[in-house]
Design an enzyme around this catalytic site. Structure first.
Site, PDB file in Angstrom:
ATOM      1  N   ASP A 281       0.874  -1.166   0.000  1.00 36.02           N
ATOM      2  CA  ASP A 281       0.000   0.000   0.000  1.00 36.02           C
ATOM      3  C   ASP A 281       0.922   1.231   0.000  1.00 36.02           C
ATOM      4  OD1 ASP A 281      -2.905   0.906   0.615  1.00 36.02           O
ATOM      5  OD2 ASP A 281      -1.605   2.154   1.861  1.00 36.02           O
TER       6      ASP A 281
ATOM      7  N   CYS B 143      -5.980   8.663 -16.805  1.00 28.71           N
ATOM      8  CA  CYS B 143      -6.515   8.520 -18.162  1.00 28.71           C
ATOM      9  C   CYS B 143      -7.962   8.980 -18.133  1.00 28.71           C
ATOM     10  CB  CYS B 143      -6.343   7.103 -18.685  1.00 28.71           C
ATOM     11  SG  CYS B 143      -7.023   5.869 -17.599  1.00 28.71           S
TER      12      CYS B 143
HETATM   13  N1  SAM Z   1       1.009   2.594 -14.644  1.00 25.98           N
HETATM   14  C1  SAM Z   1       0.294   1.469 -15.207  1.00 25.98           C
HETATM   15  C2  SAM Z   1       0.763   1.256 -16.628  1.00 25.98           C
HETATM   16  O1  SAM Z   1       1.252   2.182 -17.269  1.00 25.98           O
HETATM   17  O2  SAM Z   1       0.654   0.108 -17.112  1.00 25.98           O
HETATM   18  C3  SAM Z   1      -1.203   1.651 -15.113  1.00 25.98           C
HETATM   19  C4  SAM Z   1      -1.658   1.958 -13.713  1.00 25.98           C
HETATM   20  S1  SAM Z   1      -3.387   1.927 -13.498  1.00 25.98           S
HETATM   21  C5  SAM Z   1      -3.897   3.380 -14.213  1.00 25.98           C
HETATM   22  C6  SAM Z   1      -3.525   2.241 -11.793  1.00 25.98           C
HETATM   23  C7  SAM Z   1      -3.047   1.142 -10.871  1.00 25.98           C
HETATM   24  O3  SAM Z   1      -3.238   1.574  -9.514  1.00 25.98           O
HETATM   25  C8  SAM Z   1      -3.811  -0.170 -11.005  1.00 25.98           C
HETATM   26  O4  SAM Z   1      -2.913  -1.218 -11.270  1.00 25.98           O
HETATM   27  C9  SAM Z   1      -4.472  -0.360  -9.660  1.00 25.98           C
HETATM   28  O5  SAM Z   1      -4.501  -1.699  -9.243  1.00 25.98           O
HETATM   29  C10 SAM Z   1      -3.613   0.467  -8.733  1.00 25.98           C
HETATM   30  N2  SAM Z   1      -4.341   0.917  -7.528  1.00 25.98           N
HETATM   31  C11 SAM Z   1      -5.661   0.774  -7.241  1.00 25.98           C
HETATM   32  N3  SAM Z   1      -5.931   1.285  -6.021  1.00 25.98           N
HETATM   33  C12 SAM Z   1      -4.776   1.771  -5.536  1.00 25.98           C
HETATM   34  C13 SAM Z   1      -4.407   2.398  -4.308  1.00 25.98           C
HETATM   35  N4  SAM Z   1      -5.302   2.647  -3.370  1.00 25.98           N
HETATM   36  N5  SAM Z   1      -3.119   2.738  -4.159  1.00 25.98           N
HETATM   37  C14 SAM Z   1      -2.200   2.502  -5.123  1.00 25.98           C
HETATM   38  N6  SAM Z   1      -2.506   1.915  -6.294  1.00 25.98           N
HETATM   39  C15 SAM Z   1      -3.761   1.546  -6.491  1.00 25.98           C
END
Ligand code: SAM
Length: 478
Positions: free
Chosen positions: A177, A247
């Protein structure tokens, strides 16, 4: 439903308008962001097929293997004329390229313009499935290190697969986290928060994103993003950078979060210089008398999907990072330093990395890491839940060595074993985990290649061979 024929040099098919799926609240929001004329173009663009782009792995492939045009903001990225069947392309499985939405490759331009040194320590806090991790990894090369974190266990698996395929030794994968990073305040030269968001920019790629969208969800996303940013804002060193991207289009998840960072953490603005013809929209947030730029991508203006990105600089210049990165005694419950004695040397394969390496052992798995990063890695491993790092070389069990698939896919030369080039047909058979017959007499471990790129291991028994391609990665398509 309307049917329109939209002509685009890279898409000349007929598409069905599905704009009647769009929630009214979303359309109202877009009306506040775009002029009437632009809104029409935007809506038309949403009804075109999303274009497909790839980013080459510069250590594995020099030329784009499909008919494509280059993307102006990243020298490794290309927009393809048509969508190939990637599953049936051996290059896809050997990590020669990453299928990445075009706008996202703008991160290359950001790193280039802020001139991040190759020896940087970067953190990709929300990393799965690994598009931006692989980009940062290539940008830094062997001198740098990327900590790629994914909090969701199920998603960290695909991140690991993509990082292994990419084959660089400069990534440490963690599953934590963001709050678990609090001991690492000031440790990183650059921190990327590619935040989970309402995904408005992906509507034409993923109709589920439309169904899941609501004004309430936008506010839930903003709350989550600010919780992540509160942790992330402490992590760059003074003078280091925080890059924030989503995005999605709405201002709450974008400009409002830039305001949040500036007002609460005193971040400074960073401007990029971009040619007008790239059609990237500069958007400003006014905080006090200062204006903070961000960059917006719309599908009717660029060959990509919706993206928002901002770059902020942490105030100060004193280098506190070295202090935070200091390693203490390395004492980990599962991970230990590993070395081989003179007697074992004959049984352990010779290694040919272009930098000094340090070996580690996790259970019976042996990993290699750039020795220059070993103290930082050991410090990180004492605080974070490390899932993978460097290159997994293989298993060392009862003084016997079994090479790992990750080593085969790494971008470094392997001289300890013979290799054999196989045809495209055999490559597909190999990737389906079917038996293949080799034109090589050497018995034992053999590295299988196609067009010069490693695919994996076989154990050659003479008349037949055992296929060691990982079962869970095999092609299932007929
Ligand atoms: N950076 C990645 C890429 O370019 O392939 C895409 C990232 S995606 C937009 C956001 C990511 O944040 C997901 O994999 C999701 O599981 C994660 N995520 C979800 N909740 C989160 C949280 N509370 N803290 C950190 N990351 C989290």
């Amino acid at each position: 439903m309307l049917i329109v024929n939209l002509q685009h040099p890279y898409e000349n098919q007929i598409f069905q308008m599905t704009n009647d799926l769009l929630p009214d609240a979303f359309l109202q929001q877009m009306k506040r962001l775009l002029s009437e004329e632009e809104l029409q173009l935007f809506l038309q663009a949403l009804d075109q097929k999303a274009r497909v782009s790839i980013r080459l792995n510069p250590e594995k492939l020099k030329e784009v293997p499909y008919e494509a045009k280059p993307l102006p903001w990243c020298p490794w990225a290309f927009v393809l004329r048509e969508r190939p069947v990637f599953t049936m392309d051996p290059f896809f499985h050997s990590g020669a390229y990453y299928v990445q939405e075009a706008s996202s490759n703008f991160l290359w331009q950001v790193l280039h313009q802020i001139a991040i040194p190759a020896s940087s320590l970067a953190l990709d806090l929300c990393a799965a499935p690994g598009g931006k991790t692989t980009l940062i990894s290539s940008f830094l090369g062997d001198e740098g290190l990327v900590v790629a974190n994914e909090v969701i266990k199920g998603r960290s698996k695909i991140l690991k697969e993509n990082v292994i395929k990419w084959g660089a030794a400069n990534v440490v994968l963690t599953q934590n986290d963001p709050s678990h990073f609090s001991d690492l305040a000031g440790a990183f030269d650059v921190v990327l928060v590619d935040a989970p968001c309402s995904g408005e920019g992906l509507f034409r790629k993923d109709p589920n994103a439309i169904r899941e969208w609501s004004a309430e969800n936008v506010m839930i996303c903003q709350g989550r993003q600010q919780r992540i940013l509160r942790q992330a804002a402490e992590l760059p060193r003074p003078g280091g950078y925080l890059i924030y991207s989503t995005c999605t289009y709405n201002r709450q998840e974008n400009e409002e979060n830039v305001r949040y960072l500036v007002e609460n953490f005193g971040y400074e603005k960073v401007s990029l210089s971009l040619p007008d013809q790239w059609n990237i929209i500069r958007s400003e947030v006014l905080v006090g008398k200062e204006s903070y730029p961000s960059y917006r991508f719309y599908p009717h203006q660029v060959d990509g999907e919706g993206l928002f990105m901002t770059i902020l600089r942490r105030p100060g210049s004193e280098d506190s990072a070295a202090q935070v990165r200091r390693s203490r005694d390395f004492n980990h419950p599962h991970l230990s330093r590993f070395s081989i004695n003179k007697k074992q040397e004959a049984k352990f394969p010779s290694l040919s990395f272009p930098f000094d390496i340090k070996l580690y052992r996790y259970e019976h798995h042996i990993f290699a890491l750039n020795a220059a990063w070993a103290p930082v890695f050991e410090m990180l491993a004492s605080k974070l839940n490390v899932q993978y790092f460097g290159v997994e070389l293989g298993d060392w069990v009862k003084e016997k060595f079994l090479p790992a698939h990750a080593w085969a896919l790494s971008m470094y030369p392997i001289s300890a074993y013979p290799s054999v080039e196989i045809s495209e047909e055999d490559a597909i058979m190999y990737l389906k985990k079917e038996p293949i017959t080799l034109s090589i007499r050497d018995k034992g471990w053999v590295l299988v290649k196609h067009k010069g790129l490693n695919l994996g291991w076989v154990k050659n028994l003479g008349m037949r061979s055992n296929n060691y391609y990982p079962k869970e990665w095999r092609i299932r398509m007929q």
